[in-house]
Design an enzyme around this catalytic site. Structure first.
Site, PDB file in Angstrom:
ATOM      1  N   CYS A   1      24.846  -0.728  -1.654  1.00 59.02           N
ATOM      2  CA  CYS A   1      23.680  -1.227  -0.940  1.00 59.02           C
ATOM      3  C   CYS A   1      23.014  -0.152  -0.076  1.00 59.02           C
ATOM      4  CB  CYS A   1      24.054  -2.486  -0.162  1.00 59.02           C
ATOM      5  SG  CYS A   1      22.595  -3.462   0.238  1.00 59.02           S
TER       6      CYS A   1
ATOM      7  N   ARG B   1      13.731 -10.905   0.806  1.00 58.60           N
ATOM      8  CA  ARG B   1      15.061 -10.317   0.626  1.00 58.60           C
ATOM      9  C   ARG B   1      15.716 -10.825  -0.651  1.00 58.60           C
ATOM     10  NH1 ARG B   1      16.790  -7.574   4.960  1.00 58.60           N
ATOM     11  NH2 ARG B   1      18.953  -7.459   4.289  1.00 58.60           N
TER      12      ARG B   1
ATOM     13  N   HIS C   1      28.093  -6.146  -2.450  1.00 61.55           N
ATOM     14  CA  HIS C   1      29.046  -6.263  -1.352  1.00 61.55           C
ATOM     15  C   HIS C   1      30.044  -7.332  -1.783  1.00 61.55           C
ATOM     16  CE1 HIS C   1      26.656  -4.128   1.686  1.00 61.55           C
ATOM     17  NE2 HIS C   1      25.600  -4.819   1.349  1.00 61.55           N
TER      18      HIS C   1
HETATM   19  N1  GLN Z   1      19.013  -1.757   4.800  1.00 63.58           N
HETATM   20  C1  GLN Z   1      19.044  -2.076   3.465  1.00 63.58           C
HETATM   21  C2  GLN Z   1      18.180  -3.247   3.020  1.00 63.58           C
HETATM   22  O1  GLN Z   1      18.166  -4.310   3.625  1.00 63.58           O
HETATM   23  C3  GLN Z   1      20.494  -2.244   3.050  1.00 63.58           C
HETATM   24  C4  GLN Z   1      21.180  -3.468   3.569  1.00 63.58           C
HETATM   25  C5  GLN Z   1      22.603  -3.555   3.129  1.00 63.58           C
HETATM   26  O2  GLN Z   1      23.317  -2.551   3.013  1.00 63.58           O
HETATM   27  N2  GLN Z   1      23.081  -4.764   2.911  1.00 63.58           N
HETATM   28  O3  GLN Z   1      17.508  -3.076   2.048  1.00 63.58           O
END
Ligand code: GLN
Length: 265
Positions: A96, A134, A213
């Site tokens: 990520c 998101r 994750h």
């Molecule tokens: N900051 C990044 C995003 O939201 C990665 C987030 C994460 O590692 N979960 O795109």
């Protein structure tokens, strides 16, 4: 002769979301079960990397701020050594925020473009009016048949392994693959690299990027073993090295639960 591997965890103090540490625990513990000596080292802010000392790098995820907090340090103290290593075939897994950071550039929420580490040719765009929101939820993805076949061939005894990987994603950044980079897997459930893509993650040489994750490796023991095997065959220059086939009853049960609940029938 006891085989050994050196594992380096990059920025555990800054980049560790949704159980990413579990990836390092998994690699270390599986090495123990497989009779491989695994030395774990952390490199945090202020620590310099030296090339040729690591067999597997791991870097977890972080919020935009966490990525910004490490990027200068990475360029100053680590980038050259790690880039030399990965170009020479060292294994690297970035998850990520770590995956985004490994790329060429990433844009923050304020549209500020930041120079990534250039370890893999991907770029990540911040959400904007064009980006719908998101990417959050469970991911079920299918590995290419050739990768799956190679993964199945690494054991001393025949072992049936899933062709799927499972994980949990939560990111706003939208990642696009450049030249010489292959998708890690096709997406069955979830988003993966971006809203439009039907694939998730990336591979260049032995550099892997993924949005999984969850943590990724405990629920995908076949992928953990593959990383260990790639590292061993490279280090000892012996493609005939094979791993003991561990039973993995709990790990595969957890994996299959996610596949059955969220994956394609
Ligand atoms: N900051 C990044 C995003 O939201 C990665 C987030 C994460 O590692 N979960 O795109």
């Amino acid at each position: 002769m006891t085989l050994s591997l050196n594992l380096t965890h990059l920025y555990p103090d800054n980049l560790n979301l949704y159980g990413d540490l579990g990836n390092v625990v998994t690699l270390k513990r599986r090495c123990e079960w497989l009779g491989i000596d695994c030395q774990l080292k952390a490199l945090n802010l202020g620590d310099a990397a030296t090339s040729g000392q690591t067999d597997i790098y791991f870097m977890g995820g972080g919020q935009d701020n966490d990525q910004l907090a490490v990027v200068d340090d990475f360029h100053q103290l680590k980038q050259v050594a790690i880039r030399d290593d990965t170009e020479a075939g060292t294994i690297f897994l970035g998850v990520c925020g770590g995956y985004q950071l490994m790329g060429k550039t990433f844009l923050m929420g304020d549209n500020q473009e930041t120079k990534g580490l250039g370890i893999i040719n991907v770029k990540t765009q911040a959400p904007s009016k064009e980006v719908k929101g998101r990417c959050i939820g469970n991911l079920v993805v299918e590995l290419p048949s050739e990768t799956h076949a190679e993964m199945q061939s690494i054991y001393e005894q025949p072992k049936e392994i899933p062709q799927t990987l499972v994980g949990f994603e939560n990111h706003s950044g939208q990642t696009y693959l450049g030249q010489d980079v292959a998708p890690l897997a096709n997406t069955h459930a979830g988003f993966g690299n971006n809203h439009e893509a039907e694939y998730e993650g990336a591979r260049y040489k032995n550099v892997f990027g993924s949005y999984m994750h969850g943590s990724m490796l405990p629920k995908n023991p076949h992928f953990a073993d593959y990383m260990i095997w790639l590292a061993l065959t490279r280090k000892y220059k012996d493609p005939t090295i094979k791993l003991k086939a561990l039973p993995d009853m709990e790990e595969i049960a957890a994996h299959q639960y996610i596949v059955q609940r969220y994956g394609k029938p």
